[in-house]
Design a protein around this motif. Structure first.
Motif, PDB file in Angstrom:
ATOM      1  N   ARG A  50       0.879  -1.097  -0.056  1.00  0.00           N
ATOM      2  CA  ARG A  50       0.117   0.096  -0.104  1.00  0.00           C
ATOM      3  C   ARG A  50       0.802   1.212   0.039  1.00  0.00           C
ATOM      4  NH1 ARG A  50      -5.470  -0.999   3.593  1.00  0.00           N
ATOM      5  NH2 ARG A  50      -5.968  -3.184   2.858  1.00  0.00           N
ATOM      6  N   GLY A  51       2.076   1.142   0.852  1.00  0.00           N
ATOM      7  CA  GLY A  51       2.862   2.358   0.830  1.00  0.00           C
ATOM      8  C   GLY A  51       3.468   2.597  -0.496  1.00  0.00           C
ATOM      9  N   TYR A  52       4.108   1.535  -1.215  1.00  0.00           N
ATOM     10  CA  TYR A  52       4.979   2.006  -2.187  1.00  0.00           C
ATOM     11  C   TYR A  52       4.118   2.190  -3.562  1.00  0.00           C
ATOM     12  CZ  TYR A  52       9.583   1.160  -0.423  1.00  0.00           C
ATOM     13  OH  TYR A  52      10.811   1.556  -0.067  1.00  0.00           O
ATOM     14  N   ALA A  53       2.756   1.722  -3.298  1.00  0.00           N
ATOM     15  CA  ALA A  53       1.904   1.910  -4.617  1.00  0.00           C
ATOM     16  C   ALA A  53       1.692   3.408  -4.991  1.00  0.00           C
ATOM     17  CB  ALA A  53       0.554   1.175  -4.305  1.00  0.00           C
ATOM     18  N   ASP A  54       1.859   4.203  -4.037  1.00  0.00           N
ATOM     19  CA  ASP A  54       1.630   5.626  -4.236  1.00  0.00           C
ATOM     20  C   ASP A  54       3.126   6.230  -4.500  1.00  0.00           C
ATOM     21  OD1 ASP A  54      -0.853   5.638  -4.116  1.00  0.00           O
ATOM     22  OD2 ASP A  54      -1.056   5.697  -1.931  1.00  0.00           O
ATOM     23  N   VAL A  55       4.081   5.593  -4.574  1.00  0.00           N
ATOM     24  CA  VAL A  55       5.423   6.252  -5.083  1.00  0.00           C
ATOM     25  C   VAL A  55       5.502   6.147  -6.431  1.00  0.00           C
ATOM     26  CG1 VAL A  55       7.989   6.042  -4.604  1.00  0.00           C
ATOM     27  CG2 VAL A  55       6.287   5.504  -2.397  1.00  0.00           C
ATOM     28  N   ASP A  56       5.819   7.276  -6.997  1.00  0.00           N
ATOM     29  CA  ASP A  56       5.869   7.380  -8.535  1.00  0.00           C
ATOM     30  C   ASP A  56       7.284   7.683  -8.851  1.00  0.00           C
ATOM     31  OD1 ASP A  56       6.053   9.761  -7.715  1.00  0.00           O
ATOM     32  OD2 ASP A  56       4.348  10.862  -8.885  1.00  0.00           O
ATOM     33  N   ARG A  57       8.468   7.530  -8.217  1.00  0.00           N
ATOM     34  CA  ARG A  57       9.771   7.570  -8.685  1.00  0.00           C
ATOM     35  C   ARG A  57      10.450   6.239  -8.872  1.00  0.00           C
ATOM     36  NH1 ARG A  57       7.688  11.921  -8.418  1.00  0.00           N
ATOM     37  NH2 ARG A  57       8.779  14.047  -7.477  1.00  0.00           N
ATOM     38  N   SER A  58      11.334   6.393  -9.784  1.00  0.00           N
ATOM     39  CA  SER A  58      11.885   4.994 -10.205  1.00  0.00           C
ATOM     40  C   SER A  58      13.108   4.665  -9.344  1.00  0.00           C
ATOM     41  CB  SER A  58      12.670   5.169 -11.722  1.00  0.00           C
ATOM     42  OG  SER A  58      13.967   6.117 -11.691  1.00  0.00           O
ATOM     43  N   ALA A  59      13.623   3.449  -9.532  1.00  0.00           N
ATOM     44  CA  ALA A  59      14.897   3.047  -8.509  1.00  0.00           C
ATOM     45  C   ALA A  59      15.965   3.898  -8.419  1.00  0.00           C
ATOM     46  CB  ALA A  59      15.188   1.409  -8.894  1.00  0.00           C
ATOM     47  N   LEU A  60      16.563   4.552  -9.714  1.00  0.00           N
ATOM     48  CA  LEU A  60      17.475   5.303  -9.864  1.00  0.00           C
ATOM     49  C   LEU A  60      16.979   6.684  -9.083  1.00  0.00           C
ATOM     50  CD1 LEU A  60      18.728   4.792 -13.783  1.00  0.00           C
ATOM     51  CD2 LEU A  60      19.733   3.926 -11.790  1.00  0.00           C
ATOM     52  N   GLU A  61      16.221   7.071  -9.274  1.00  0.00           N
ATOM     53  CA  GLU A  61      15.736   8.315  -8.652  1.00  0.00           C
ATOM     54  C   GLU A  61      15.718   8.091  -7.207  1.00  0.00           C
ATOM     55  OE1 GLU A  61      12.607  10.740 -11.549  1.00  0.00           O
ATOM     56  OE2 GLU A  61      12.116   8.815 -11.041  1.00  0.00           O
ATOM     57  N   LEU A  62      15.217   7.106  -6.697  1.00  0.00           N
ATOM     58  CA  LEU A  62      15.173   7.081  -5.215  1.00  0.00           C
ATOM     59  C   LEU A  62      16.448   6.856  -4.858  1.00  0.00           C
ATOM     60  CD1 LEU A  62      11.810   5.037  -5.237  1.00  0.00           C
ATOM     61  CD2 LEU A  62      12.207   7.246  -4.401  1.00  0.00           C
ATOM     62  N   VAL A  63      17.126   5.793  -5.447  1.00  0.00           N
ATOM     63  CA  VAL A  63      18.613   5.588  -4.788  1.00  0.00           C
ATOM     64  C   VAL A  63      19.310   6.832  -4.767  1.00  0.00           C
ATOM     65  CG1 VAL A  63      20.816   4.461  -5.386  1.00  0.00           C
ATOM     66  CG2 VAL A  63      18.927   3.159  -5.499  1.00  0.00           C
ATOM     67  N   ASP A  64      19.197   7.795  -5.839  1.00  0.00           N
ATOM     68  CA  ASP A  64      20.129   8.963  -5.591  1.00  0.00           C
ATOM     69  C   ASP A  64      19.585   9.984  -4.420  1.00  0.00           C
ATOM     70  OD1 ASP A  64      21.629   8.729  -7.898  1.00  0.00           O
ATOM     71  OD2 ASP A  64      20.142   9.767  -9.093  1.00  0.00           O
ATOM     72  N   GLU A  65      18.288   9.903  -4.063  1.00  0.00           N
ATOM     73  CA  GLU A  65      17.755  10.478  -2.893  1.00  0.00           C
ATOM     74  C   GLU A  65      18.334  10.089  -1.574  1.00  0.00           C
ATOM     75  OE1 GLU A  65      13.392  10.855  -3.105  1.00  0.00           O
ATOM     76  OE2 GLU A  65      13.376  11.568  -5.226  1.00  0.00           O
ATOM     77  N   LEU A  66      18.279   8.697  -1.702  1.00  0.00           N
ATOM     78  CA  LEU A  66      18.709   8.040  -0.305  1.00  0.00           C
ATOM     79  C   LEU A  66      20.061   7.798  -0.081  1.00  0.00           C
ATOM     80  CD1 LEU A  66      16.464   4.684  -0.794  1.00  0.00           C
ATOM     81  CD2 LEU A  66      16.039   6.691   0.608  1.00  0.00           C
TER      82      LEU A  66
END
Length: 227
Positions: A50-66
């Protein structure tokens, strides 16, 4: 000896799924998701779906943020080296997702977690290698599989969260991040645990006359998700 560790908030000091949801969910996910999860209305897999279903960023984008928040807790690589020297089996068990766990763990570190694919939204699933029946706990299931596969009977669990508690209670020794939900749950129920802040402390604790499953451990020198 089989040593199991949670990832988010344990190997990393920060919970990376929390980071993602804080940045990208447009509602109070702690109220909407954690309250029913804590009451047993949502399983761990349902919570992540349920939580990730509303995340609209790709893995590459999220890894850069993290990346700025993904530092490993001090002493982790020391523990990996120790396990290699002593012939201990080390395995990460997480309710997180492989795109960031694989990115931030040292290469070759074994781990089990939920699967996920991104097609404009994240779709989270249980891996085929870990079939779950009704009411099964993912981390307990992985623990049982690893014990069967390795033949190891002495077990150690390292974690910090509420979702670690069921599997941790199945192990012979628990190390809980100081002040964490796991630490508090063990204290509440009188479950023996060793609080820690760094993995170096875990090595020292095992070296200092620690026992696992009734036998002396080998020498060891040298409100969030908390998935």
């Amino acid at each position: 000896m089989l040593i199991l560790s949670d990832f988010d908030g344990t190997i990393t000091s920060d919970d990376l799924t929390n980071r993602i949801w804080d940045a990208h969910l447009r509602y109070d996910w702690r109220k909407v998701l954690l309250s029913p999860a804590g009451g047993g209305q949502l399983t761990a897999i349902e919570l992540l779906q349920r939580g990730y279903a509303d995340v609209d960023r790709s893995a590459l984008e999220l890894v850069d943020e993290l990346r700025p928040h993904a530092a490993l807790r001090p002493g982790f690589e020391e523990l990996l080296a120790l396990c290699a020297r002593r012939g201990w089996v080390f395995h990460v068990i997480s309710h997180g997702l492989p795109f960031y766990i694989r990115e931030f763990l040292p290469p070759g570190t074994a781990f089990s977690c939920f699967d996920a694919v991104f097609d404009g939204r994240w779709r989270v699933s249980v891996p085929e290698a870990v079939p779950l029946g009704p009411g099964d706990d993912f981390k307990i299931r992985v623990l049982d599989q690893l014990k069967a596969a390795t033949g190891e009977t002495a077990t150690v669990y390292i974690g910090d969260g509420r979702l670690d508690y069921p599997a941790a209670r199945r192990c012979d020794r628990i190390f809980a991040v100081q002040g964490s939900a796991l630490d508090a749950l063990c204290a509440r129920d009188g479950v023996p645990r060793t609080p820690f802040d760094s993995f170096t402390e875990i090595c020292a604790a095992l070296d200092d006359g620690g026992t696992v499953d009734g036998a002396r451990a080998p020498s060891c020198r040298g409100d969030d998700i908390r998935t």
